[in-house]
Design an enzyme around this catalytic site. Structure first.
Site, PDB file in Angstrom:
ATOM      1  N   CYS A 274      28.143   9.821  28.736  1.00 27.29           N
ATOM      2  CA  CYS A 274      27.806   9.941  27.317  1.00 27.29           C
ATOM      3  C   CYS A 274      28.509   8.877  26.483  1.00 27.29           C
ATOM      4  O   CYS A 274      28.103   8.599  25.368  1.00 27.29           O
ATOM      5  CB  CYS A 274      28.176  11.329  26.811  1.00 27.29           C
ATOM      6  SG  CYS A 274      29.752  11.860  27.433  1.00 27.29           S
TER       7      CYS A 274
ATOM      8  N   ASN B 150      25.733  14.762  34.766  1.00 29.30           N
ATOM      9  CA  ASN B 150      26.413  13.479  34.983  1.00 29.30           C
ATOM     10  C   ASN B 150      27.897  13.589  35.361  1.00 29.30           C
ATOM     11  O   ASN B 150      28.432  12.673  35.958  1.00 29.30           O
ATOM     12  CB  ASN B 150      26.196  12.538  33.793  1.00 29.30           C
ATOM     13  CG  ASN B 150      26.834  13.035  32.531  1.00 29.30           C
ATOM     14  OD1 ASN B 150      27.010  14.234  32.343  1.00 29.30           O
ATOM     15  ND2 ASN B 150      27.187  12.131  31.650  1.00 29.30           N
TER      16      ASN B 150
ATOM     17  N   GLU C 273      28.493  19.451  22.823  1.00 25.57           N
ATOM     18  CA  GLU C 273      28.999  18.132  23.237  1.00 25.57           C
ATOM     19  C   GLU C 273      27.774  17.339  23.671  1.00 25.57           C
ATOM     20  O   GLU C 273      27.218  17.584  24.748  1.00 25.57           O
ATOM     21  CB  GLU C 273      29.961  18.278  24.428  1.00 25.57           C
ATOM     22  CG  GLU C 273      31.295  18.893  24.104  1.00 25.57           C
ATOM     23  CD  GLU C 273      32.273  17.879  23.492  1.00 25.57           C
ATOM     24  OE1 GLU C 273      31.949  16.684  23.428  1.00 25.57           O
ATOM     25  OE2 GLU C 273      33.351  18.317  23.073  1.00 25.57           O
TER      26      GLU C 273
END
Ligand code: NAP
Length: 475
Positions: free
Chosen positions: A284, A154, A250
């Site tokens: 995210c 992304n 992450e």
């Protein structure tokens, strides 16, 4: 576009390598092939670790590392437009968001260069204890060793930048496995590193099957740290399998934001409409759950829904587009099924809810129950839930009510409410009067609970990728 126009080789040990097999990179918008990448497997991953290990036998002084990182900033600036267009092509990210990502990668490299130059240990106050009298002690910050880096689709440029630039700043050689759907931006960064004079082996890029390459990074003891950005299940699975390594994670979020009764509703609606749908919700920290205090709920919805309906849905290559495609058909079907689950369970679709051509319309859902997937799990699509609450305690409990804890936010004019939220929200970051999608690249960024176990941002990553060695001298 001709597939061969962007055929790209792997970088291993300073050489551009072909393997005889190719991966096709397709536009998530048109399905067209936008590039081909040499496909690596276990043998190339192992060769990459060999090269990284060899590179680290001749450490690069900090000033050289910093100079190379600064040259990469100039390289990105020189090719800014081309790089942004490549992100739009391979990830389907609207061009205006792709341009922001490109500029952010320059910022990430700039901060990493600063960290390379100031990397230092500290003096230990030895005579603070009787045992230390007559001794001098200080710490050295040593590179942890070869870093295995795994990145998601992304932010194909800037999240790769966070991994590569920080590792090099720390003095570590890297083996990078970018997401198979978006490897082109990573290879462009590799080109820029190479041109900037990075000696062979310090950066190696291998694209190919995740489990095959991941298995090498997990199993090879020379890889001392794995830095992973991606989904929670994959990330925690890697950590379980790599017990002796440092595994930096992450991961995802189901980003909540509280709009308190005294908030500036114009500010809240405009910031939240943009940040619930940028890159079709595939960040995210895309806003996913909005909790609005009861007395302003109707007014918020009245302003919010038209701002969402104004967003331009379409071709990511078009400068005016706000919302493009999601990454692939599987993601689209999953997101639509989650919207259906909410609708069938009695939630109200205030706008969107179906397809505009092949693209999911920006969707606002009211009164979704806490156990529905759109409230509980990470949607990673252009969907936001707007629910009401009575007290701030209730809002904080609702926001905390998922397995995730990356970033959360509150809009309020009351400093006490802001501080109460900052203390009560179990997240790695809390924004006040800003969408929780906000990130500046020097910030400590990362999550608690299932969202991860580290903080990224060059200063914090460099700390994670170095080890302290104490030196004690008897005077
Ligand atoms: P993903 O499916 O977990 O993939 C991430 C990376 O892991 C890809 O390179 C993938 O390779 C690789 N991978 C998959 N299975 C693996 C395995 N068994 N061993 C080793 N590597 C493996 O995630 P994604 O769909 O690309 O990204 C979306 C997720 O990333 C979301 O959950 C989002 O919230 C999270 N994210 C978090 C942050 C953050 O900073 N906290 C930032 C961005 C995204 P392939 O592509 O080859 O499958």
């Amino acid at each position: 576009m001709a597939a061969t126009a962007t055929a790209r080789k792997l970088l291993i040990g300073g050489e551009w390598v072909e393997t005889g097999e190719w991966l096709e990179v397709r536009s998530p918008y048109s399905g067209d092939v936008v590039g081909r990448v040499a496909k690596a497997g276990a043998a190339e991953a192992k060769a990459a670790v060999d090269a990284a290990e060899k590179a680290m036998t001749e450490p690069l002084p900090a000033h050289k590392r910093a100079e190379i990182l600064v040259k990469v900033v100039a390289g990105i600036a020189r090719r800014h437009d081309e790089i942004a267009r490549q992100i739009a092509a391979e990830a389907g990210k609207p061009l205006k968001a792709a341009k922001v990502e490109t500029s952010r990668a320059m910022s990430t490299y700039t901060f990493a260069a600063v960290e390379a130059r100031k990397l230092a240990g500290e003096v230990v106050p030895m005579d603070a204890a009787q045992a230390g009298e007559g001794k001098l002690a200080f710490t050295l910050r040593e590179p942890i060793g070869v870093v295995g880096a795994i990145s998601p689709f992304n932010f194909p440029l800037n999240l790769v930048a966070h991994k590569i630039a920080a590792s090099l700043a720390a003095g570590c050689a890297v083996v990078l496995k970018p997401a198979s759907q978006t490897p082109l931006s990573a290879l462009t960064l590799a080109e820029l590193e190479h041109e900037a004079g990075l000696p062979p082996g310090w950066l190696n890029v291998v694209c190919g099957p995740a489990s095959e390459i991941g298995d090498i990074l997990v199993a090879d003891e020379r890889v001392r740290a794995i830095t992973f950005t991606g989904s929670a299940d994959v990330g925690w699975g890697l950590r379980e399998r790599a017990a002796k390594k440092k595994v930096l994670l992450e991961l995802g979020n189901a980003t909540p934001v509280i709009v308190h009764g005294d908030a500036d509703l114009d500010e809240a609606t405009s910031k939240l409409a943009a940040n619930s749908f940028s890159f079709a919700g595939q960040s995210c920290i895309s806003v996913q759950r909005i909790y609005v205090q009861k007395q302003v709920y109707d007014e918020f919805v009245k302003r919010f829904v038209p701002s969402v309906e104004e967003l331009v849905v379409g071709d990511p290559a078009d400068e005016d587009t706000d919302v493009g495609p999601v990454i692939d058909d599987d993601a689209r079907e999953r997101i639509l099924s989650w919207i259906d689950e909410a609708r069938d369970g009695g939630a109200e679709i205030l706008t969107g809810g179906s397809l505009e051509g092949d693209l999911i319309e920006p969707t606002v859902i009211a009164n979704a129950a806490a156990e529905m997937k759109v409230c509980r799990e990470e949607v990673f699509g252009p969907v936001v839930v707007v629910n009401s609450y009575e007290s701030l305690d209730e809002a904080i409990a609702l926001a905390n009510g998922t397995r995730y804890g990356l970033q959360a936010g509150i809009f309020t004019a009351d400093i006490r409410a802001a501080l109460e939220a900052a203390q009560g929200l179990e997240f790695g970051g809390v924004t006040v009067n800003e969408a929780p999608t906000f990130r500046a690249d020097q910030m400590p960024y990362g999550g608690v609970k299932d969202s991860g176990n580290t903080r990224e941002g060059p200063a914090y990553s460099v700390r994670e990728l170095t080890e302290e060695r104490v030196v004690v001298i008897d005077l």
